[in-house]
Design a protein around this motif. Structure first.
Motif, PDB file in Angstrom:
ATOM      1  N   THR B 205      36.359  44.967   6.047  1.00 14.76           N
ATOM      2  CA  THR B 205      36.876  45.384   7.528  1.00 14.76           C
ATOM      3  C   THR B 205      38.302  44.968   7.613  1.00 14.76           C
ATOM      4  O   THR B 205      38.751  43.866   7.417  1.00 14.76           O
ATOM      5  N   PRO B 206      39.169  45.997   8.046  1.00 14.71           N
ATOM      6  CA  PRO B 206      40.600  45.829   8.760  1.00 14.71           C
ATOM      7  C   PRO B 206      40.722  44.835   9.724  1.00 14.71           C
ATOM      8  O   PRO B 206      39.780  45.045  10.841  1.00 14.71           O
ATOM      9  N   SER B 207      41.294  43.874   9.617  1.00 14.92           N
ATOM     10  CA  SER B 207      41.141  42.737  10.736  1.00 14.92           C
ATOM     11  C   SER B 207      41.642  43.094  12.320  1.00 14.92           C
ATOM     12  O   SER B 207      41.212  42.542  13.131  1.00 14.92           O
ATOM     13  N   ALA B 208      42.589  44.097  12.265  1.00 11.68           N
ATOM     14  CA  ALA B 208      42.924  44.298  13.651  1.00 11.68           C
ATOM     15  C   ALA B 208      42.561  45.401  14.285  1.00 11.68           C
ATOM     16  O   ALA B 208      42.907  46.115  15.264  1.00 11.68           O
ATOM     17  N   SER B 209      41.367  46.177  13.743  1.00 16.71           N
ATOM     18  CA  SER B 209      40.916  47.235  14.322  1.00 16.71           C
ATOM     19  C   SER B 209      40.170  46.996  15.679  1.00 16.71           C
ATOM     20  O   SER B 209      39.432  46.037  15.751  1.00 16.71           O
ATOM     21  N   GLY B 210      40.300  47.939  16.451  1.00 16.87           N
ATOM     22  CA  GLY B 210      39.822  47.894  18.160  1.00 16.87           C
ATOM     23  C   GLY B 210      38.385  47.919  18.012  1.00 16.87           C
ATOM     24  O   GLY B 210      37.513  47.178  18.700  1.00 16.87           O
ATOM     25  N   ALA B 211      37.770  48.615  17.159  1.00 22.36           N
ATOM     26  CA  ALA B 211      36.279  48.648  16.930  1.00 22.36           C
ATOM     27  C   ALA B 211      35.620  47.458  16.503  1.00 22.36           C
ATOM     28  O   ALA B 211      34.767  47.129  16.879  1.00 22.36           O
ATOM     29  N   THR B 212      36.391  46.978  15.616  1.00 15.87           N
ATOM     30  CA  THR B 212      36.034  45.544  14.834  1.00 15.87           C
ATOM     31  C   THR B 212      36.216  44.519  16.237  1.00 15.87           C
ATOM     32  O   THR B 212      35.078  43.600  16.122  1.00 15.87           O
ATOM     33  N   ALA B 213      37.225  44.660  16.842  1.00 10.00           N
ATOM     34  CA  ALA B 213      37.218  43.463  17.970  1.00 10.00           C
ATOM     35  C   ALA B 213      35.989  43.869  18.906  1.00 10.00           C
ATOM     36  O   ALA B 213      35.306  42.697  19.343  1.00 10.00           O
ATOM     37  N   ILE B 214      35.802  44.873  19.343  1.00  8.75           N
ATOM     38  CA  ILE B 214      34.539  45.447  20.191  1.00  8.75           C
ATOM     39  C   ILE B 214      33.431  44.950  19.523  1.00  8.75           C
ATOM     40  O   ILE B 214      32.400  43.995  20.188  1.00  8.75           O
ATOM     41  N   ALA B 215      33.126  45.179  18.208  1.00  5.77           N
ATOM     42  CA  ALA B 215      31.867  44.723  17.607  1.00  5.77           C
ATOM     43  C   ALA B 215      31.766  43.253  17.477  1.00  5.77           C
ATOM     44  O   ALA B 215      30.552  42.570  17.649  1.00  5.77           O
ATOM     45  N   VAL B 216      32.940  42.664  17.168  1.00  5.37           N
ATOM     46  CA  VAL B 216      32.519  41.114  16.890  1.00  5.37           C
ATOM     47  C   VAL B 216      32.445  40.368  18.264  1.00  5.37           C
ATOM     48  O   VAL B 216      31.649  39.439  18.729  1.00  5.37           O
ATOM     49  N   THR B 217      33.141  41.008  19.514  1.00 10.01           N
ATOM     50  CA  THR B 217      32.935  40.444  20.797  1.00 10.01           C
ATOM     51  C   THR B 217      31.361  40.663  21.294  1.00 10.01           C
ATOM     52  O   THR B 217      30.989  39.626  21.793  1.00 10.01           O
ATOM     53  N   LEU B 218      30.918  41.872  21.024  1.00  9.05           N
ATOM     54  CA  LEU B 218      29.412  41.914  21.300  1.00  9.05           C
ATOM     55  C   LEU B 218      28.512  41.229  20.553  1.00  9.05           C
ATOM     56  O   LEU B 218      27.602  40.505  21.077  1.00  9.05           O
TER      57      LEU B 218
END
Lengths: 496, 495
Positions: B205-218
């Motif tokens: 996972t690229p660490s700064a991706s917006g989708a990753t942020a949403i995924a991790v938050t959820l």
């Protein structure tokens, strides 16, 4: 492995467990519960006194104190720091242990005046004694914090359940302030174990690698925590409330031991662990001492309630101890420990006498009283002895402490010492004014049937008088013991 | 039968298999002998749990000779029987065993459904064990879903009042929202990484991706719901109040264990330090959750909700340990995970203890409001003492185990540059302390109606178990080292 200190700390709890299973349906059973309580407090007292005497003899023969009274077991080690069940009684601890175990013994005798829920009272007092003795003997920060926290529940319940009108509020004040104090101690402990680099919470570990910020923050956190417990101005309000609303026995424990613990913690942690900021900010500490001394002594003069008056006296007395802590000289610190002993006994005695007066007169108002010396001359005598000790009359416990605090502080902070010293004049005036109002003057009709001390009163007051006289007359024997303990503090302060 | 079935698979699944087999047996017995006494089913469940513990012991024996701490890896690494999974499995079994033994009062009202009740307990325990061992997103989600269904069904099964069914339904809705968030987050992560392997997340996972942020938050917020902390924690209070205490002890403690295990697997083992989003999200969630639960505890008027809030506060504090992994401020290993796992154990046992005592009070006919227990010390000294120890442990009153757990968590957070979070935790500890102390004072200070009662209506086994669980709050202070040693071993294999 010696178990002397464990005995001193845990004996009251063991007896509390015994008391837990005793019934209290009739007077005889209640008396049995009290006897068990007395045995618990007595066991702790006798072991402490015996080994305090032995310690003094050992010192006279050139033996050290700390090594003789030490227990160390590793508590847990699979963590970022090791914690230890480490109990030590050095020259500071031993005399203070004698003071607190004496006061708890007296409080347990006083339980014969308690007729409701005796078992719970006895258990809570014994639990409190375990906590107090544990705080004094702990040589590990986590253990210290655990014992410090253990003070909260028993003291809160003791104030709330057996207190008079307003006890609920007073207990809430106590709980709020003590919980804050505990939180600050936990934060201090976290800073110590994380920042000191010793990977240990042992108080004896080398804690020399603090950053300036960590050291300053740690010092102020611990200072405020212990200032709360010492009831130093401006965080003294909880003590005034508790002192005036708690029952006489509980107020005796409060003024005789809780304040002492705050000062002990300040010397043991704020000065020893954070010597550099303690020295750097000594002017601030001295400033607080000066303001507190006048706030306490002048505040006392304005009181009409007897126990609130004693509360303000405590604030003034603790300011003298704070002066010594700010001065940070050996003489002043030895004097502070002696003063704590004198204050503990003196304040406990004043509280017990005031409780006895309130019982007889059914009033707490100083102005409503008068002429009691005719009916209760012995009670008046006890008040005068206690007042004399608090003032610092020679041959009583307070004198040597007062003298050494001033002698030790004067070279470092001349003006502040003179100012604090002058507050004693106000304190003396206050105590004499109260004695005059309460005991002398015309006899009031409503107090015509007031009786003098009972056998139970004598049982609780005579040990305190004996202690006050003993600490006063034999101060020369106690000073070397205390000096031995103070040496560690002054060595850390001077960077030795 | 799966194609790669082997002895390793058998051994890895043996603890869960023991539980599922016993659950099946319990249901079968209930079908064949419908009138059977509830305690027979209870003992059957206990045998299953002991069997599962024995199976864990077998795995542990094998683990002794494996330096890596990973005993068995099956299904291409998707299911790992390592020391972390074993810790969770043993903790789940012990907690379930204790909870089972205090459920007598809850089951007494539904004798005909006791087989199903204990069957659900066993399946839920198996789900928790599985969650501890999952390293695969899909099966992790399935285990979480199975757990939720079992816990909701348990609550609904033992309802003694109309509110019981409603609160179970609300638990279902809240849990489903949480699970949906987790599922959506996992799906997003799968979309990004093209893998359902948690262990491989950091590498892909690229660490700064917006989708990753949403995924991790959820995922984090969803799993916080299982853990019983803000924002999806309303169910804790409802279950505590409306479900009989014997059952709520199991429901809440199991959910906390499962939530903690899943969060550890996803964040520490999965996302790790490489994907740093969770390391700023979790502190914020933790700070809000700790504060929210602590403030709520001060306002509670019922005993069960107070216990629920204290559990929630204690569970939120566990998040501090989760953050403190890797290296500490002085370059030494941070022991946050040890603090986390030992804290998880203490929280689970203390929860069972508190609800166990509450169950005894319910059997004795004592109401649930704090007014009802006013002066309890006069009426039943043992009940008051046990309740005092249980609530004080959960509230972090020194020197009990809850306090020690907080000291460990706070110091580990301070060690890993989360000093501000440590300050929040210390402040919240003051609030929970005051809530607990005020409650204890109510038990002793004010006399109630002065009608004495005994705990005799509760069966001796339940009384002994509840008492032992309360005593554990004291005993674990002395025996914290063995617990920490086990927790450290358990934490060792997480990354």
């Amino acid at each position: 492995m010696s178990v002397i200190l464990s005995t001193i700390v845990w004996a009251p709890l063991l007896f509390a467990l015994v008391a837990l299973f005793l019934p209290e349906r009739d007077a005889e059973q209640r008396s049995r519960v009290r006897t068990i309580g007395l045995a618990g407090a007595g066991a702790s007292f006798f072991v402490t006194t015996f080994f305090a005497i032995l310690g003094q003899i050992g010192l006279g023969q050139g033996g050290g104190l700390a090594s003789a009274y030490q227990e160390n077991h590793t508590w847990f080690w699979n963590f970022l720091f090791q914690a230890h069940y480490d109990l030590v009684a050095d020259g500071i601890t031993l005399p203070l242990l004698v003071v607190v175990t004496t006061i708890f013994g007296v409080a347990m005798f006083h339980s014969w005046k308690i007729h409701e829920r005796v078992r719970l009272y006895v258990i809570l007092v014994l639990l409190l004694e375990t906590a107090v003795n544990g705080v004094l003997c702990s040589s590990d920060f986590v253990l210290f914090a655990a014992f410090w926290g253990l003070l909260l529940v028993p003291m809160y319940l003791l104030i709330r359940i057996w207190g008079g009108d307003g006890a609920r509020r007073a207990a809430a004040w106590f709980a709020g302030f003590h919980a804050l104090s505990l939180a600050l101690i936990i934060a201090t402990v976290a800073i110590i174990v994380v920042e000191a680099g010793a990977q240990s919470s042992d108080m004896g570990a080398d804690l020399a690698t603090f950053s300036v910020t960590a050291e300053t923050v740690g010092f102020w956190l611990s200072f405020i925590a212990f200032a709360i417990a010492m009831a130093i101005f401006p965080v003294h309000t909880w003590m005034l409330e508790a002192q005036s609303k708690a029952s006489a026995g509980v107020a005796t424990i409060l003024s005789g031991t809780m304040l002492l613990l705050g000062a002990y913690g300040m010397m043991r942690i704020s000065l020893v662990v954070f010597p550099v900021p303690a020295h750097y900010y000594s002017f601030a500490i001295i400033g607080l001492a000066v303001v507190g001394a006048f706030w306490g002594s002048i505040g006392a003069l304005r009181q009409d309630e007897l126990r609130r008056f004693i509360g303000y006296m405590n604030v003034a007395q603790m300011s003298l101890v704070l002066l010594a802590i700010g001065a940070q000289t050996s003489v002043a610190l030895v004097g502070a420990v002696l003063l704590l002993a004198g204050q503990g006994f003196g304040s406990a005695m004043l509280t017990l006498v005031s409780g006895a007066i309130e019982e007889r007169t059914r009033t707490t108002s100083i102005r409503a009283m008068g002429g009691l010396v005719t009916q209760a001359p012995r009670l008046a005598g006890f008040w005068m002895v206690a007042a004399a000790s608090v003032i610092g009359v020679p041959l009583l416990a307070g004198f040597t402490g007062d003298f050494m605090v001033f002698a030790g502080s004067f070279p470092e902070h001349r003006i502040a010492t003179v100012l604090v010293m002058s507050s004693i004049i106000v304190t003396t005036g206050g105590l004499l004014w109260v004695a005059n109002r309460v005991f002398f003057g015309p006899v009031r009709d409503q107090f015509a049937r007031v009786h003098d001390v009972t056998l139970l009163d004598l049982t609780v007051l005579i040990p305190l008088v004996a202690a006050v006289v003993l600490f006063g007359v034999r101060a020369g024997a106690v000073v070397p013991v205390i000096a031995n303990g103070v040496l560690e503090i002054t060595t850390r302060i001077t960077g030795g | 039968m799966p194609p790669n079935f082997s002895h390793a698979l058998t051994l890895a699944l043996l603890p869960e298999a023991m539980l599922l087999g016993t659950a099946l047996l319990s249901v079968l017995v209930a079908l064949i002998r419908p009138g059977l006494r509830p305690d027979i089913h209870r003992w059957i469940a206990c045998i299953g749990l002991v069997g599962s513990l024995a199976a864990c012991g077998l795995v542990l024996l094998g683990l002794r000779h494996v330096p890596s701490g990973v005993a068995i890896t099956v299904w291409d690494g998707g299911f790992v029987m390592d020391s972390f999974a074993l810790f969770i499995a043993i903790l789940a079994c012990v907690t379930a065993l204790l909870a089972c033994l205090i459920t007598d009062s809850a089951v007494r009202t539904i004798p005909s459904r006791s087989g199903a009740f204990y069957g659900l307990i066993l399946v839920a325990t198996a789900a928790v064990e599985a969650i501890g061992a999952e390293r695969e997103m899909t099966t992790l989600f399935v285990s979480l879903a199975v757990l939720l269904v079992c816990l909701v069904a348990l609550g609904a099964l033992v309802k003694t009042n109309p509110r019981g069914a409603v609160s179970s339904f609300e638990h279902l809705i809240e849990g489903s929202v949480g699970l949906a968030a987790v599922l959506y987050g996992l799906a997003l992560l799968y979309g990004i990484t093209r893998s359902t392997d948690l262990a491989a997340l950091a590498g892909y996972t690229p660490s700064a991706s917006g989708a990753t942020a949403i995924a991790v938050t959820l995922i984090v917020l969803g799993l916080c719901g299982t853990l019983g902390v803000f924002p999806l924690r309303q169910w804790v209070g409802r279950v505590a109040t409306d479900v009989p205490a014997g059952a709520s002890a199991f429901i809440i403690s199991m959910s906390v264990i499962a939530g903690g295990a899943a969060l550890a697997r996803v964040t520490v083992a999965g996302l790790g330090p490489e994907i740093s989003i969770w390391r700023w999200l979790v502190p914020i969630v933790a700070a809000v959750a700790i504060g929210h639960a602590a403030f709520s505890a001060l306002r509670e008027a019922t005993v069960s909700r107070l216990i629920g809030q204290l559990v929630s506060a204690q569970a939120a504090l566990l998040l501090l340990g989760l953050l403190a992994f890797g290296t500490g401020s002085r370059g030494l290993p941070a022991d946050g995970m040890s603090a986390f796992l030992s804290g998880l154990g203490i929280t689970a046992i203390a929860t069972v203890a508190a609800f166990g005592v509450l169950a005894m009070l319910q059997v004795a006919g004592i109401g649930d409001t704090i007014e009802d227990v006013r002066g309890l010390g006069h009426r039943s000294a043992p009940a008051a003492l046990l309740l005092t120890v249980a609530v004080a442990t959960l509230g972090g009153v020194p020197p009990l185990a809850g306090f020690l757990s907080r000291v460990l968590l706070i110091s580990s957070a301070a060690d890993t540059h989360y000093g501000w979070l440590a300050v929040v935790a210390v402040g919240a500890t003051v609030l929970t302390l005051i809530a607990a102390v005020r409650f204890v004072a109510t038990l002793y200070s004010d006399a109630g109606d002065e009608v004495p009662f005994t705990l005799g209506a509760t069966p001796p086994v339940s009384r002994i178990v509840a008492g032992a669980a309360c005593l554990a709050g004291v005993a674990l202070v002395v025996l914290i080292q063995p617990l920490l040693a086990v927790a450290t071993a358990g934490a060792g294999t997480l990354r």
